[in-house]
Write a protein that holds these residues in place. Structure first.
Motif, PDB file in Angstrom:
ATOM      1  N   GLN A  45     115.260  -5.074  12.245  1.00  0.00           N
ATOM      2  CA  GLN A  45     115.549  -6.052  12.417  1.00  0.00           C
ATOM      3  C   GLN A  45     114.408  -6.979  13.800  1.00  0.00           C
ATOM      4  OE1 GLN A  45     119.120  -7.752  11.968  1.00  0.00           O
ATOM      5  NE2 GLN A  45     120.091  -6.114  10.633  1.00  0.00           N
ATOM      6  N   LYS A  46     115.273  -6.104  15.178  1.00  0.00           N
ATOM      7  CA  LYS A  46     114.110  -6.478  16.297  1.00  0.00           C
ATOM      8  C   LYS A  46     112.386  -6.627  15.757  1.00  0.00           C
ATOM      9  CE  LYS A  46     114.248  -5.764  20.968  1.00  0.00           C
ATOM     10  NZ  LYS A  46     112.966  -6.004  21.434  1.00  0.00           N
ATOM     11  N   ALA A  47     111.746  -5.271  15.718  1.00  0.00           N
ATOM     12  CA  ALA A  47     110.808  -5.281  15.387  1.00  0.00           C
ATOM     13  C   ALA A  47     109.901  -6.305  14.502  1.00  0.00           C
ATOM     14  CB  ALA A  47     110.120  -3.983  15.215  1.00  0.00           C
ATOM     15  N   LEU A  48     110.513  -6.907  13.755  1.00  0.00           N
ATOM     16  CA  LEU A  48     109.972  -8.194  12.713  1.00  0.00           C
ATOM     17  C   LEU A  48     110.213  -9.180  13.741  1.00  0.00           C
ATOM     18  CD1 LEU A  48     109.796  -7.598   9.660  1.00  0.00           C
ATOM     19  CD2 LEU A  48     112.062  -8.981   9.136  1.00  0.00           C
ATOM     20  N   VAL A  49     111.169  -9.605  14.051  1.00  0.00           N
ATOM     21  CA  VAL A  49     110.795 -10.567  15.459  1.00  0.00           C
ATOM     22  C   VAL A  49     109.694 -10.655  16.135  1.00  0.00           C
ATOM     23  CG1 VAL A  49     112.350 -12.648  17.759  1.00  0.00           C
ATOM     24  CG2 VAL A  49     113.085 -11.122  15.073  1.00  0.00           C
ATOM     25  N   ASP A  50     109.478  -9.322  16.990  1.00  0.00           N
ATOM     26  CA  ASP A  50     108.655  -9.219  17.921  1.00  0.00           C
ATOM     27  C   ASP A  50     107.672  -9.525  17.594  1.00  0.00           C
ATOM     28  OD1 ASP A  50     111.031  -8.320  19.918  1.00  0.00           O
ATOM     29  OD2 ASP A  50     110.596  -6.077  19.282  1.00  0.00           O
ATOM     30  N   TYR A  51     106.666  -8.880  16.225  1.00  0.00           N
ATOM     31  CA  TYR A  51     105.968  -9.297  15.601  1.00  0.00           C
ATOM     32  C   TYR A  51     105.313  -9.677  14.713  1.00  0.00           C
ATOM     33  CZ  TYR A  51     105.744  -4.354  17.527  1.00  0.00           C
ATOM     34  OH  TYR A  51     105.036  -2.884  18.206  1.00  0.00           O
ATOM     35  N   ALA A  52     106.613 -10.668  14.684  1.00  0.00           N
ATOM     36  CA  ALA A  52     106.514 -13.148  14.232  1.00  0.00           C
ATOM     37  C   ALA A  52     106.001 -11.776  12.982  1.00  0.00           C
ATOM     38  CB  ALA A  52     105.890 -13.276  14.804  1.00  0.00           C
ATOM     39  N   LYS A 358     102.258  -9.364   6.398  1.00  0.00           N
ATOM     40  CA  LYS A 358     101.109 -10.412   7.409  1.00  0.00           C
ATOM     41  C   LYS A 358      99.978  -9.840   7.515  1.00  0.00           C
ATOM     42  CE  LYS A 358     101.617 -12.141  12.440  1.00  0.00           C
ATOM     43  NZ  LYS A 358     102.439 -12.301  13.809  1.00  0.00           N
ATOM     44  N   GLN A 359      99.586 -10.378   8.025  1.00  0.00           N
ATOM     45  CA  GLN A 359      97.798  -9.884   8.276  1.00  0.00           C
ATOM     46  C   GLN A 359      97.551  -8.894   9.233  1.00  0.00           C
ATOM     47  OE1 GLN A 359      95.416  -9.497   6.796  1.00  0.00           O
ATOM     48  NE2 GLN A 359      93.473 -10.743   7.957  1.00  0.00           N
ATOM     49  N   LEU A 360      97.007  -7.659   9.455  1.00  0.00           N
ATOM     50  CA  LEU A 360      97.134  -7.176  10.198  1.00  0.00           C
ATOM     51  C   LEU A 360      98.062  -6.309  11.097  1.00  0.00           C
ATOM     52  CD1 LEU A 360      93.459  -7.730  11.038  1.00  0.00           C
ATOM     53  CD2 LEU A 360      94.040  -5.888   9.860  1.00  0.00           C
ATOM     54  N   THR A 361      99.359  -6.891  11.001  1.00  0.00           N
ATOM     55  CA  THR A 361     100.068  -6.408  12.172  1.00  0.00           C
ATOM     56  C   THR A 361     100.636  -4.621  12.405  1.00  0.00           C
ATOM     57  OG1 THR A 361     102.158  -6.794  12.754  1.00  0.00           O
ATOM     58  CG2 THR A 361     102.126  -6.514   9.992  1.00  0.00           C
ATOM     59  N   VAL A 362     100.494  -4.551  13.419  1.00  0.00           N
ATOM     60  CA  VAL A 362     101.259  -3.111  13.768  1.00  0.00           C
ATOM     61  C   VAL A 362     102.906  -2.498  13.223  1.00  0.00           C
ATOM     62  CG1 VAL A 362      99.001  -2.415  14.807  1.00  0.00           C
ATOM     63  CG2 VAL A 362     101.537  -2.853  16.160  1.00  0.00           C
ATOM     64  N   PHE A 363     103.278  -3.446  13.214  1.00  0.00           N
ATOM     65  CA  PHE A 363     104.899  -3.113  12.509  1.00  0.00           C
ATOM     66  C   PHE A 363     104.680  -2.032  11.370  1.00  0.00           C
ATOM     67  CE2 PHE A 363     108.057  -3.969   8.777  1.00  0.00           C
ATOM     68  CZ  PHE A 363     109.249  -4.325   9.921  1.00  0.00           C
ATOM     69  N   PRO A 364     104.437  -1.402  10.641  1.00  0.00           N
ATOM     70  CA  PRO A 364     104.194  -0.785   9.602  1.00  0.00           C
ATOM     71  C   PRO A 364     104.762   0.824  10.911  1.00  0.00           C
ATOM     72  CG  PRO A 364     102.987  -2.408   8.416  1.00  0.00           C
ATOM     73  CD  PRO A 364     103.466  -2.915   9.599  1.00  0.00           C
ATOM     74  N   GLN A 384     106.500   3.153  21.240  1.00  0.00           N
ATOM     75  CA  GLN A 384     106.601   1.957  20.623  1.00  0.00           C
ATOM     76  C   GLN A 384     105.756   0.959  21.573  1.00  0.00           C
ATOM     77  OE1 GLN A 384     107.654   0.197  18.236  1.00  0.00           O
ATOM     78  NE2 GLN A 384     108.563   2.580  18.143  1.00  0.00           N
ATOM     79  N   ALA A 385     106.217   0.978  22.685  1.00  0.00           N
ATOM     80  CA  ALA A 385     104.833   0.626  24.123  1.00  0.00           C
ATOM     81  C   ALA A 385     103.237   0.567  23.948  1.00  0.00           C
ATOM     82  CB  ALA A 385     105.653   0.981  25.406  1.00  0.00           C
ATOM     83  N   GLU A 386     103.156   1.879  23.104  1.00  0.00           N
ATOM     84  CA  GLU A 386     101.623   2.324  22.749  1.00  0.00           C
ATOM     85  C   GLU A 386     101.397   1.509  21.974  1.00  0.00           C
ATOM     86  OE1 GLU A 386     101.546   6.586  22.977  1.00  0.00           O
ATOM     87  OE2 GLU A 386     102.543   6.892  24.706  1.00  0.00           O
ATOM     88  N   ILE A 387     102.542   1.191  20.468  1.00  0.00           N
ATOM     89  CA  ILE A 387     101.879   1.109  19.154  1.00  0.00           C
ATOM     90  C   ILE A 387     101.312  -0.900  19.957  1.00  0.00           C
ATOM     91  CG2 ILE A 387     102.660  -0.158  16.896  1.00  0.00           C
ATOM     92  CD1 ILE A 387     104.399   3.243  17.158  1.00  0.00           C
ATOM     93  N   ARG A 388     102.739  -1.788  20.193  1.00  0.00           N
ATOM     94  CA  ARG A 388     102.530  -2.875  21.144  1.00  0.00           C
ATOM     95  C   ARG A 388     101.452  -2.836  21.134  1.00  0.00           C
ATOM     96  NH1 ARG A 388     107.704  -2.786  21.835  1.00  0.00           N
ATOM     97  NH2 ARG A 388     107.067  -2.108  24.196  1.00  0.00           N
ATOM     98  N   SER A 389     100.434  -2.205  21.991  1.00  0.00           N
ATOM     99  CA  SER A 389      99.442  -2.237  22.834  1.00  0.00           C
ATOM    100  C   SER A 389      97.888  -1.826  21.993  1.00  0.00           C
ATOM    101  CB  SER A 389      98.849  -0.835  24.288  1.00  0.00           C
ATOM    102  OG  SER A 389      98.771   0.383  23.153  1.00  0.00           O
ATOM    103  N   GLU A 390      98.050  -1.267  20.952  1.00  0.00           N
ATOM    104  CA  GLU A 390      96.870  -1.703  20.434  1.00  0.00           C
ATOM    105  C   GLU A 390      96.642  -2.359  18.943  1.00  0.00           C
ATOM    106  OE1 GLU A 390      98.549   2.534  17.677  1.00  0.00           O
ATOM    107  OE2 GLU A 390      97.905   3.585  19.448  1.00  0.00           O
ATOM    108  N   GLN A 391      97.789  -3.284  19.496  1.00  0.00           N
ATOM    109  CA  GLN A 391      97.954  -4.637  18.175  1.00  0.00           C
ATOM    110  C   GLN A 391      96.836  -5.386  18.610  1.00  0.00           C
ATOM    111  OE1 GLN A 391     100.285  -6.035  15.459  1.00  0.00           O
ATOM    112  NE2 GLN A 391      98.140  -6.859  15.408  1.00  0.00           N
ATOM    113  N   ALA A 392      96.258  -5.466  20.020  1.00  0.00           N
ATOM    114  CA  ALA A 392      94.611  -6.402  20.345  1.00  0.00           C
ATOM    115  C   ALA A 392      93.549  -5.660  19.204  1.00  0.00           C
ATOM    116  CB  ALA A 392      94.555  -5.762  21.422  1.00  0.00           C
TER     117      ALA A 392
END
Length: 505
Positions: A45-52, A358-364, A384-392
């Motif tokens: 649930q939180k990740a869904l919000v974090d990655y919009a 959603k397009q190209l999200t790293v949520f999965p 989780q921090a490493e994956i967030r950094s890969e979103q760009a």
């Protein structure tokens, strides 16, 4: 962005799951265990919000059936219909894993073989390199080791060509490395392998998927073509990076390379079959030998997985890597407005599927990492921090390149570029002038030309998932004689070469 509030009570969340297994099973314990103050459901649930992400479905399965299947969020931004276990998603390149299992059923029946040259049962398939034509196998195509250039040929899905014509054109795609030299991801290659197998069995490629996997597994809301999405209203919309609704991408032409439509509930049935050694409801769908061949390491890929395993490998329509002391078999996918991933832990007989609209999200990847740490063990890293950094990096895959700072002015008048150019693989390239510049079609499909530098123009397409290229004209005696489309040097990693075109007199 409109968002529906989630219920966060664990007990209610578990009641909403379909096929919930006994609470003493390790997978259920991992999902309900509180880690960093959250259960797995609360993490999602939180990740869904974090990655919009507007909506997603999560399916966890074991060898004896589903453990946890739940929809999250909404099917489409601005509307109230919720994603549920029956919501249809395009599953993108996860289709390749399903296609491999479909071909595997033909291997078990002796119709085709993974390691017999395709030329022995599908002589109509010809590649640009004669040695590869004579020796390429289904394993080569499904493990991306034929020598076909990465991603090249994807534009052909836009041209509405018949399968036989797509097969014929393969001979015009030059290799950019030697046969079996290295791994290079090829949607076109997987299509060619699946098509050869299906034709040998007297089936179309979509029939092969439906008759050997989707129907026998009772995946009643799944289908091998995009039209399955529109059989009713319970489907996930495609959303762009900014959250707006975007057009669905149709890759039916490449069939099992990316066209399958499925649901959380349906994909759990397929995962359970794989985790049970090819057995489903008492029936042997795939033999141990064939399933073993599909998930075995067939080609070195390089670092992959959450811990960047240096020995990650390509299987047949899937990949594998190690997470701590366990091997993970996985396939991810992306099409316009959708991201998908399936991860199996064969030793533990458990796996997870995540579909997000959603397009190209790293949520999965974020959800998958959380699942692996819960099932296998803590990595000791902040994944989780490493994956967030890969979103760009993912977002940059569809970024439009900018001309160089030292770009030259247009080298010739607009009229000098206009004309019809012919290429073997993609057909006609038509260039015309209008008051605001040049207009172009390739294979009858519109594209856009923007001055890059001198005689080079950036070629982009309406579909953001089709990679851009640099179209450079060659002149002789003041007249354009040919053009070549190369990968942009500053585009994302999916930038590809589109080859040469000769001007038609």
């Amino acid at each position: 962005m409109s968002r529906i509030p989630f219920v966060s009570l664990v007990t209610l969340a578990l009641c909403l799951c379909t096929g919930l297994a006994n609470a003493d099973e390790p997978a259920v314990e991992a999902l309900t265990r509180v880690v960093n103050g959250r259960t797995f459901d609360q993490f999602v649930q939180k990740a869904l919000v974090d990655y919009a992400v507007p909506g997603a479905v999560i399916a966890v399965a074991k060898s004896d059936g589903p453990v946890f299947v739940r929809g999250y969020g909404v099917r489409e931004v601005g509307k109230t219909a919720l994603v549920d276990t029956q919501t249809r998603f395009q599953i993108a390149s996860v289709s390749k894993f399903i296609a491999a299992t479909a071909v595997g059923t033909l291997v078990d029946r002796g119709i085709v073989a993974w390691d017999r040259p395709i030329a022995t049962f599908a002589p109509q398939l010809e590649l640009a390199v004669p040695y590869a034509t004579q020796n390429a196998t289904l394993r080569d195509f499904f493990a991306h080791r034929t020598g076909l250039p990465a991603y090249t040929g994807d534009l052909l899905t836009e041209f509405e060509l018949e399968p036989a014509e797509l097969v014929r054109r393969a001979r015009f795609l030059p290799f950019d490395h030697s046969f079996r030299e290295r791994w290079a991801y090829s949607n076109y290659g997987v299509f060619l392998g699946q098509q050869a197998a299906a034709q040998t069995a007297g089936l179309t490629a979509p029939q092969l998927l439906a008759h050997t996997v989707l129907e026998p597994l009772g995946m009643k809301r799944s289908g091998p073509v995009q039209a399955t999405l529109f059989e009713d209203e319970n489907r996930a919309a495609a959303h762009d990076l900014d959250g707006s609704v975007m057009a669905y991408e149709n890759v039916d032409a490449f069939s099992g390379a990316g066209a399958v439509v499925s649901t959380g509930a349906d994909i759990a049935r397929w995962m359970s079959m794989l985790l049970a050694g090819g057995v489903f409801e008492g029936r042997q769908m795939l033999t141990d030998a064939t399933l073993g061949a599909i998930v075995a390491a067939s080609m070195v890929e390089g670092p992959s997985g959450p811990l960047h395993d240096p020995n990650a490998a390509a299987g047949l329509g899937c990949d594998s890597y190690h997470f701590l002391n366990r091997r993970v078999v996985e396939k991810n996918g992306a099409l316009n407005g959708v991201r998908t991933i399936v991860s199996l832990i064969p030793e533990l007989k458990v796996g997870i599927a995540i579909f997000a609209n959603k397009q190209l999200t790293v949520f999965p990847e974020a959800v998958r990492a959380e699942f692996l740490e819960r099932e296998i063990g803590a990595s000791g890293r902040d994944l989780q921090a490493e994956i967030r950094s890969e979103q760009a990096s993912w977002t940059n895959l569809v970024a439009i390149p900018k001309p160089p700072a030292d770009a030259l002015p247009m080298a010739h008048p607009l009229d000098a570029y206009a004309g019809v150019y012919q290429g073997a693989l993609y057909g006609q390239l038509r260039i015309a002038t209008r008051s605001d510049g040049l207009v172009v079609t390739i294979g009858g499909r519109p594209a856009k030309l923007t001055l890059w530098s001198g005689d080079a123009f950036l070629l982009t397409f309406p579909n953001p998932d089709v990679a851009p290229g640099l179209l450079t004209f060659r002149f002789q005696n003041g007249a354009a004689t040919s053009a070549r489309i190369d990968g942009s040097r500053v585009a994302g990693t999916m930038s590809v070469n589109y080859g040469s075109f000769t001007r038609v007199p």
